[in-house]
Design a protein around this motif. Structure first.
Motif, PDB file in Angstrom:
ATOM      1  N   UNK A  14       0.832  -1.195   0.000  1.00  0.00           N
ATOM      2  CA  UNK A  14       0.000   0.000   0.000  1.00  0.00           C
ATOM      3  C   UNK A  14       0.872   1.252   0.000  1.00  0.00           C
ATOM      4  N   UNK A  15       0.307   2.350  -0.472  1.00  0.00           N
ATOM      5  CA  UNK A  15       0.996   3.636  -0.447  1.00  0.00           C
ATOM      6  C   UNK A  15       0.830   4.287   0.913  1.00  0.00           C
ATOM      7  N   UNK A  16       1.816   5.111   1.301  1.00  0.00           N
ATOM      8  CA  UNK A  16       1.643   5.885   2.535  1.00  0.00           C
ATOM      9  C   UNK A  16       0.848   7.151   2.222  1.00  0.00           C
ATOM     10  N   UNK A  17       0.540   7.922   3.264  1.00  0.00           N
ATOM     11  CA  UNK A  17      -0.345   9.080   3.099  1.00  0.00           C
ATOM     12  C   UNK A  17       0.251  10.114   2.154  1.00  0.00           C
ATOM     13  N   UNK A  18       1.564  10.347   2.252  1.00  0.00           N
ATOM     14  CA  UNK A  18       2.209  11.313   1.357  1.00  0.00           C
ATOM     15  C   UNK A  18       2.095  10.876  -0.091  1.00  0.00           C
ATOM     16  N   UNK A  19       2.335   9.611  -0.351  1.00  0.00           N
ATOM     17  CA  UNK A  19       2.247   9.099  -1.721  1.00  0.00           C
ATOM     18  C   UNK A  19       0.823   9.162  -2.254  1.00  0.00           C
ATOM     19  N   UNK A  20      -0.141   8.858  -1.395  1.00  0.00           N
ATOM     20  CA  UNK A  20      -1.545   8.941  -1.814  1.00  0.00           C
ATOM     21  C   UNK A  20      -1.892  10.364  -2.258  1.00  0.00           C
ATOM     22  N   UNK A  21      -1.455  11.357  -1.481  1.00  0.00           N
ATOM     23  CA  UNK A  21      -1.748  12.748  -1.835  1.00  0.00           C
ATOM     24  C   UNK A  21      -1.048  13.143  -3.129  1.00  0.00           C
TER      25      UNK A  21
END
Length: 439
Positions: A14-21
């Motif tokens: 899964x992507x982390x929050x920074x990558x998701x944004x």
């Protein structure tokens, strides 16, 4: 290839929050983007994952230019893109090797993305080796480091030569005081994941190791012996100190890689490859290795020389505890040294007591194979060759990197001599080749 397929290929759940944004910004808006996020948080993937969805892999033009401060980050970012298997072509360009070679590769490969240092990118555009007119995306990775290294003028000239750029992405592990006007940011989404109250992640345990004498080499040797086969980076402030320390450790049985800016590019690539594939467990380096390298699984950061400032300390320690892992940082202090005020937190004393074991040897060794992509050699060909001719089992083969004219392969250390002996004079895909250990 969509993002989920790429993540499966990279074994990322899964992507982390920074990558998701970042992904949302690139794919769902037309804004420029600034990402401030700690070292090791996955900024390269944060921009590459959505970027590859935006480029046309049927075209022959350069569509994205990624500006980096040094050759290591150029090479590493290029490798990340190739590992993604997106179908996009890429090339890294940097000083220290003939520009004519890169000109030929640019002509042959026809990359969609070019990763490069500012001076070399300007050179290729000026000579017509890279057409600026198809470039729609400009990415400046480690933009604070680019500014710190004095690339302002070269980057300003580069931006002016790219009239078709529609979007700009800037990434850094520290916040710059201001972003120069020449970057020409438009409407911008800024994602700041730097936590002012947390100098380094809580996942990093900090220790002090006291040396009874000014020359700390014997204390360093004892510390490394206490750490066993764990992977460690030893940071020093000067090139000659790196060479002296590396020679000292080698003579005492440690398996090391030395790394500094005065080495030839091939020597640096060999050193980095040996450490990253587990063929050396001690990496002795200047601060050149504190940024731009993404080597997973580094257990320990050892400050043989104290860092020269807070940013230097943050970037050094950022080599360990990447993603969600844990790590340790050691400050080796001489009789007249003390921990600098800019280093936050309490450093627990690390005692070197009892009978310490002999230096631990790494599990792997590195082979140089004198054929590569231009000889139609693939990773599968090398695995088959090492198993059939070298007598190895598949689980005795580690990381394999195939370059244009040669390849590296990690093999079980206890089988190294067997492989060298059994492959002597043997052919790979009907071609005779050199197989030798990388020392």
């Amino acid at each position: 290839m969509d993002i989920n397929e790429i993540l499966d290929k990279l074994n990322i759940n899964a992507l982390n929050a920074m990558q998701e944004e970042a992904v949302h910004c690139v794919l769902r808006t037309n804004h420029d983007m600034v990402i401030l996020s700690p070292t090791g948080s996955g900024k390269t993937l944060a921009y590459l994952l959505p970027l590859v969805q935006q480029l046309d892999n049927t075209a022959d033009d350069v569509q994205a230019v990624v500006v980096v401060p040094g050759r290591e980050l150029a090479l590493q970012s290029d490798t990340v893109l190739k590992d993604m298997g997106s179908g996009l072509r890429s090339l890294s360009c940097y000083g220290g090797r003939p520009a004519m070679d890169e000109h030929k590769w640019l002509k042959d490969i026809k990359p969609h993305i070019v990763f490069g240092t500012p001076g070399r990118l300007n050179d290729h555009i000026d000579k017509g080796n890279i057409s600026p007119y198809g470039v729609r995306f400009l990415i400046i990775d480690e933009f604070d480091k680019c500014l710190e290294m004095g690339f302002n003028d070269e980057m300003s000239k580069l931006v002016k030569k790219l009239p078709g750029v529609r979007r700009r992405f800037l990434l850094s592990a520290t916040d710059a005081e201001q972003i120069p006007h020449f970057v020409q940011l438009g409407r911008t989404d800024k994602f700041d994941y730097l936590q002012a109250e947390e100098q380094v992640p809580e996942r990093v345990a900090l220790y002090r190791v006291d040396s009874p004498v000014k020359d700390k080499l014997e204390t360093l040797s004892q510390l490394l012996r206490s750490l066993g086969s764990q992977s460690s980076i030893v940071f020093l402030n000067y090139r000659d100190s790196v060479e002296r320390t590396d020679e000292y450790l080698r003579k005492r049985g440690f398996s090391t890689s030395a790394f500094h800016g005065g080495m030839e590019q091939k020597e640096r690539e060999d050193a980095l490859y040996k450490f990253s594939n587990g063929s050396a467990n001690v990496f002795v380096s200047t601060d050149l290795a504190s940024r731009g390298l993404d080597i997973p699984g580094i257990d320990n950061i050892i400050h043989y020389h104290l860092p020269q400032g807070e940013d230097g300390y943050i970037h050094r320690v950022g080599r360990t505890a990447r993603w969600d892992a844990h790590g340790r940082a050691f400050l080796v202090l001489g009789p007249e040294e003390s921990i600098p005020d800019f280093i936050q937190g309490n450093a627990e004393s690390y005692e070197l007591v009892g009978d310490l074991p002999e230096p631990a040897l790494p599990k792997m060794a590195t082979l140089y194979i004198g054929k590569g992509k231009k000889d139609k050699i693939s990773k599968g060909d090398i695995v088959g060759y090492l198993c059939k001719k070298g007598g190895l089992e598949p689980n005795e083969i580690g990381r394999i990197d195939v370059k244009d004219r040669y390849a590296y392969a990690a093999v079980a250390r206890h089988k190294l001599e067997q492989v060298i002996k059994q492959t002597c004079g043997e052919k790979i895909k009907g071609i005779r080749t050199v197989v030798e250990p990388v020392r």
